[in-house]
Motif scaffolding. Structure first.
Motif, PDB file in Angstrom:
ATOM      1  N   ILE A 404       0.958  -1.117  -0.164  1.00  8.55           N
ATOM      2  CA  ILE A 404      -0.483   0.192   0.067  1.00  8.55           C
ATOM      3  C   ILE A 404       1.045   1.424  -0.198  1.00  8.55           C
ATOM      4  O   ILE A 404      -0.233   2.365   0.157  1.00  8.55           O
ATOM      5  CB  ILE A 404      -1.060   0.059   0.667  1.00  8.55           C
ATOM      6  CG1 ILE A 404      -0.433   0.230   2.541  1.00  8.55           C
ATOM      7  CG2 ILE A 404      -1.773  -1.473   1.178  1.00  8.55           C
ATOM      8  CD1 ILE A 404      -0.556   0.678   3.588  1.00  8.55           C
ATOM      9  N   GLU A 405       1.945   1.144  -0.470  1.00  4.47           N
ATOM     10  CA  GLU A 405       3.156   2.496  -0.474  1.00  4.47           C
ATOM     11  C   GLU A 405       2.457   3.366  -1.271  1.00  4.47           C
ATOM     12  O   GLU A 405       2.852   4.725  -0.398  1.00  4.47           O
ATOM     13  CB  GLU A 405       4.459   1.437  -0.607  1.00  4.47           C
ATOM     14  CG  GLU A 405       5.928   2.967  -0.552  1.00  4.47           C
ATOM     15  CD  GLU A 405       7.043   2.452  -0.611  1.00  4.47           C
ATOM     16  OE1 GLU A 405       7.761   2.789  -0.576  1.00  4.47           O
ATOM     17  OE2 GLU A 405       7.028   1.336  -1.316  1.00  4.47           O
ATOM     18  N   GLU A 406       1.856   3.222  -2.308  1.00  5.48           N
ATOM     19  CA  GLU A 406       1.572   3.996  -3.177  1.00  5.48           C
ATOM     20  C   GLU A 406      -0.311   4.012  -3.731  1.00  5.48           C
ATOM     21  O   GLU A 406      -0.423   4.845  -4.391  1.00  5.48           O
ATOM     22  CB  GLU A 406       2.342   3.472  -5.090  1.00  5.48           C
ATOM     23  CG  GLU A 406       3.434   3.357  -5.213  1.00  5.48           C
ATOM     24  CD  GLU A 406       4.410   4.877  -4.560  1.00  5.48           C
ATOM     25  OE1 GLU A 406       4.056   5.804  -4.586  1.00  5.48           O
ATOM     26  OE2 GLU A 406       5.294   4.361  -4.148  1.00  5.48           O
ATOM     27  N   ILE A 407      -0.663   4.080  -2.358  1.00  3.55           N
ATOM     28  CA  ILE A 407      -2.168   4.380  -2.301  1.00  3.55           C
ATOM     29  C   ILE A 407      -2.863   5.208  -2.334  1.00  3.55           C
ATOM     30  O   ILE A 407      -3.369   5.534  -3.154  1.00  3.55           O
ATOM     31  CB  ILE A 407      -2.656   3.437  -1.127  1.00  3.55           C
ATOM     32  CG1 ILE A 407      -4.109   3.216  -0.913  1.00  3.55           C
ATOM     33  CG2 ILE A 407      -2.731   4.332   0.498  1.00  3.55           C
ATOM     34  CD1 ILE A 407      -4.588   2.406   0.227  1.00  3.55           C
ATOM     35  N   ASP A 408      -1.847   6.313  -2.144  1.00  8.28           N
ATOM     36  CA  ASP A 408      -2.870   7.759  -2.281  1.00  8.28           C
ATOM     37  C   ASP A 408      -2.772   7.890  -3.465  1.00  8.28           C
ATOM     38  O   ASP A 408      -3.253   9.285  -4.025  1.00  8.28           O
ATOM     39  CB  ASP A 408      -2.077   9.086  -0.634  1.00  8.28           C
ATOM     40  CG  ASP A 408      -2.343   8.504   0.124  1.00  8.28           C
ATOM     41  OD1 ASP A 408      -3.652   8.140   0.183  1.00  8.28           O
ATOM     42  OD2 ASP A 408      -1.823   7.977   0.897  1.00  8.28           O
ATOM     43  N   GLN A 409      -0.954   7.134  -4.191  1.00  9.03           N
ATOM     44  CA  GLN A 409      -1.709   7.747  -5.661  1.00  9.03           C
ATOM     45  C   GLN A 409      -2.661   7.562  -6.885  1.00  9.03           C
ATOM     46  O   GLN A 409      -2.402   7.277  -8.009  1.00  9.03           O
ATOM     47  CB  GLN A 409      -0.428   7.435  -6.252  1.00  9.03           C
ATOM     48  CG  GLN A 409       0.841   8.605  -6.193  1.00  9.03           C
ATOM     49  CD  GLN A 409       1.362   9.013  -4.817  1.00  9.03           C
ATOM     50  OE1 GLN A 409       1.187   7.360  -3.481  1.00  9.03           O
ATOM     51  NE2 GLN A 409       1.175   9.987  -3.952  1.00  9.03           N
ATOM     52  N   ILE A 410      -3.204   6.200  -6.429  1.00  7.38           N
ATOM     53  CA  ILE A 410      -4.545   5.538  -6.454  1.00  7.38           C
ATOM     54  C   ILE A 410      -5.285   6.235  -6.850  1.00  7.38           C
ATOM     55  O   ILE A 410      -5.918   7.128  -6.437  1.00  7.38           O
ATOM     56  CB  ILE A 410      -4.477   3.881  -5.990  1.00  7.38           C
ATOM     57  CG1 ILE A 410      -3.464   3.452  -5.562  1.00  7.38           C
ATOM     58  CG2 ILE A 410      -6.184   3.151  -7.231  1.00  7.38           C
ATOM     59  CD1 ILE A 410      -4.164   2.084  -4.742  1.00  7.38           C
ATOM     60  N   PRO A 411      -5.148   6.034  -8.669  1.00  8.08           N
ATOM     61  CA  PRO A 411      -6.675   6.892  -8.936  1.00  8.08           C
ATOM     62  C   PRO A 411      -8.415   6.751  -8.275  1.00  8.08           C
ATOM     63  O   PRO A 411      -9.126   8.144  -8.493  1.00  8.08           O
ATOM     64  CB  PRO A 411      -7.128   6.911 -10.807  1.00  8.08           C
ATOM     65  CG  PRO A 411      -6.123   6.138 -11.143  1.00  8.08           C
ATOM     66  CD  PRO A 411      -5.141   5.471  -9.730  1.00  8.08           C
ATOM     67  N   LEU A 412      -8.077   5.637  -7.804  1.00  8.09           N
ATOM     68  CA  LEU A 412     -10.360   5.529  -7.658  1.00  8.09           C
ATOM     69  C   LEU A 412      -9.624   5.538  -5.528  1.00  8.09           C
ATOM     70  O   LEU A 412     -10.852   6.218  -5.135  1.00  8.09           O
ATOM     71  CB  LEU A 412      -9.974   4.488  -6.814  1.00  8.09           C
ATOM     72  CG  LEU A 412     -11.789   3.521  -6.653  1.00  8.09           C
ATOM     73  CD1 LEU A 412     -12.162   3.385  -7.563  1.00  8.09           C
ATOM     74  CD2 LEU A 412     -11.711   1.976  -6.129  1.00  8.09           C
ATOM     75  N   VAL A 413      -8.852   6.129  -5.420  1.00  2.00           N
ATOM     76  CA  VAL A 413      -7.964   6.870  -3.930  1.00  2.00           C
ATOM     77  C   VAL A 413      -8.346   8.422  -4.146  1.00  2.00           C
ATOM     78  O   VAL A 413      -8.849   8.782  -3.064  1.00  2.00           O
ATOM     79  CB  VAL A 413      -7.326   6.203  -3.011  1.00  2.00           C
ATOM     80  CG1 VAL A 413      -7.051   7.114  -1.984  1.00  2.00           C
ATOM     81  CG2 VAL A 413      -7.350   5.184  -2.873  1.00  2.00           C
ATOM     82  N   ILE A 414      -7.931   8.925  -5.519  1.00  2.00           N
ATOM     83  CA  ILE A 414      -7.768  10.317  -5.355  1.00  2.00           C
ATOM     84  C   ILE A 414      -9.397  11.134  -5.907  1.00  2.00           C
ATOM     85  O   ILE A 414      -9.809  11.710  -5.281  1.00  2.00           O
ATOM     86  CB  ILE A 414      -6.838  10.479  -6.922  1.00  2.00           C
ATOM     87  CG1 ILE A 414      -5.293  10.098  -6.250  1.00  2.00           C
ATOM     88  CG2 ILE A 414      -7.367  11.950  -6.995  1.00  2.00           C
ATOM     89  CD1 ILE A 414      -3.946  10.391  -7.395  1.00  2.00           C
ATOM     90  N   GLU A 415      -9.716  10.254  -6.823  1.00  2.00           N
ATOM     91  CA  GLU A 415     -11.576  10.384  -7.042  1.00  2.00           C
ATOM     92  C   GLU A 415     -12.375  10.160  -5.936  1.00  2.00           C
ATOM     93  O   GLU A 415     -12.847  10.794  -5.463  1.00  2.00           O
ATOM     94  CB  GLU A 415     -11.702   9.384  -7.841  1.00  2.00           C
ATOM     95  CG  GLU A 415     -11.389   9.427  -9.295  1.00  2.00           C
ATOM     96  CD  GLU A 415     -11.660  10.729  -9.186  1.00  2.00           C
ATOM     97  OE1 GLU A 415     -12.712  11.257  -9.861  1.00  2.00           O
ATOM     98  OE2 GLU A 415     -10.269  11.654 -10.665  1.00  2.00           O
TER      99      GLU A 415
END
Length: 484
Positions: A404-415
């Protein structure tokens, strides 16, 4: 139809003047275009085309496959075999997590248990993984390669309910259905001791400092605290709850033990004074399944069969018996079986009956993301100290290691954050990252996380209650003076 001169199917001839009768199953191949177009005469097809169609229709599928394979052979080669179908390499270790198109979370699947995996932990600076299973084994894994390093022997002769490890990763324990607790040295794998109880053990934990072992006992409705070195009993508390204890855990200082029960009650027990410090009754609307402390020990999270999680302030005092700080809802569609705080309490992870792992934004009290992939109940979860990995154990006989290191960069999380109007900020009180609503204009909410806000409210309430007590005592003193 008779005026068109089609006649019976048996009397129809193959176009091209050969005089041969057309097979019945080829009628539609050359008549249908003429009929649909309204033509007065059938469409003519070359005999070679009809013959090829007939041959392909008659050729069995197995023979067609064999002919395709034989066509690749050299007719002059002797003793060669048919080429095998190409096998495309498939990675068994790295897959994509959630199957939704915008939620790509890499994970590894750890397979070696033959039954349900009941417990899992990170250890040895997040390089190793400890697991316990209903296949009567306790295993140590390499977190990088995903392979088993050691099976701890002699192992239990019954399903393992829970395993635990010290903060320094030197010793482990495991409780099983044979009413025993076993302790091993992690480095050597040597069995240190084995204790048998009179009751079933539903939960067991090592204190972070490695001094104590707490076991939750089924029939006694209580807990048993033992010395972790020589396995002697420190205290055995019966009837601590009104029904079976479902889980227990130590705080980080190894001074307090939290226990939860199917009677929906939370108890905080002090190891040194051997007394109950705090009781919260009717904490949930259904049985409480698990509990975990924050690193500071000020807050306790409980998960329940009522599909919710709650975060409680467990500072001692009358005021804090009244309720939860935060209720986490709409994260699971079924019973929640496990919960675990990140080391800095910036987020919380839970697993449940709905086969998912939920990641919660603790500061705002909402679900941040959901990890899908297990095919059965998620029994236990863990978070690495560096907050890069989540570990989940499931009834589907596997564990999953999620990156989950890049979880904040996932488009679904950003949206999701955009839709909720959330942004990440730093708490002025504890430097803990947390999410806030961009439209929120409150100075306190904007600068402090939920933990610091609750502390501030509790402190002000304590000051108010203290001042009221002083006023009451002064009033009583004045009345006594007047009486005198």
């Amino acid at each position: 139809m008779a005026s068109r001169g089609l006649g019976s199917p048996s009397s129809l001839k193959v176009p091209g003047g050969t005089g041969k009768t057309a097979p019945p199953y080829l009628l539609g191949a050359w008549l249908l275009p003429s009929v649909s177009a309204g033509a007065q005469r059938p469409c003519t097809l070359p005999w070679a085309t009809v013959a090829r169609a007939y041959g392909r229709f008659k050729l069995p599928i197995s023979e067609a496959r064999q002919m395709r394979l034989l066509s690749a052979l050299d007719p002059l080669a002797v003793g060669t075999t048919s080429p095998l179908p190409e096998k495309h390499p498939v990675s068994e270790r790295l897959f994509w997590g959630d199957q939704e198109p915008l939620s790509k979370i890499p994970f590894k699947i750890l397979r070696d248990h033959e039954q349900m995996v009941s417990s899992c932990h990170f250890c040895v600076e997040d390089t190793k993984i400890l697991s316990g299973s209903y296949d009567c084994t306790v295993k140590l894994w390499d977190a990088v390669d995903g392979v088993v390093i050691r099976n701890f022997e002699p192992g239990p002769r019954a399903p393992v309910l829970e395993c635990s490890i010290t903060a320094d990763s030197k010793r482990i324990i495991a409780a099983s259905y044979d009413k025993t607790v076993r302790a091993w040295d992690l480095e050597t794998g040597k069995l240190l001791w084995k204790i048998k109880h009179d009751n079933f053990i539903v939960s067991c934990k090592l204190s972070p400092d490695g001094k104590y072992v707490v076991s939750a006992l089924d029939v006694d409705f209580g807990i048993c605290i033992m010395d972790a070195v020589n396995a002697t009993t420190v205290s055995h508390v019966k009837d601590l709850h009104k029904r079976s204890v479902t889980a227990c855990c130590f705080d980080h200082d190894s001074q307090k033990v939290a226990s939860v029960s199917s009677d929906r009650t939370i108890k905080i027990w002090d190891v040194m004074s051997q007394a109950t410090l705090l009781t919260i009754t009717k904490a949930h609307t259904n049985s409480i399944s698990n509990c975990c402390f924050t690193f500071s020990g000020h807050f306790l999270c409980t998960s329940s069969w009522d599909k919710t999680l709650k975060i409680w302030d467990v500072h001692t005092g009358e005021f804090r018996n009244r309720g939860a700080c935060v209720t986490l809802m709409q994260g699971h569609e079924g019973s929640v079986s496990s919960c675990h705080f990140a080391r800095d309490a910036s987020f919380l992870v839970s697993g449940g009956f709905d086969k998912t792992v939920a990641i919660w934004d603790v500061g705002e009290g909402c679900r941040k993301f959901s990890l899908k992939g297990h095919s059965d109940w998620v029994m236990d979860v863990a978070i690495s100290n560096n907050k890069k990995w989540i570990l989940s154990a499931s009834k589907d006989k596997t564990m999953r290691l999620w990156n989950i290191e890049e979880i904040d960069q996932i488009p679904l999380v950003i949206e999701y954050k955009k839709a909720k109007g959330l942004k990440v900020t730093q708490c002025e009180g504890c430097d803990r990252p947390f999410s806030i609503y961009e439209s929120d204009t409150s100075v306190e909410t904007f600068t402090k996380c939920v933990f610091c806000r609750m502390d501030a409210r509790h402190s002000s309430a304590d000051v108010a209650s203290t001042s009221l007590e002083r006023e009451d005592s002064l009033a009583n003193g004045d009345s006594k003076c007047k009486d005198d």
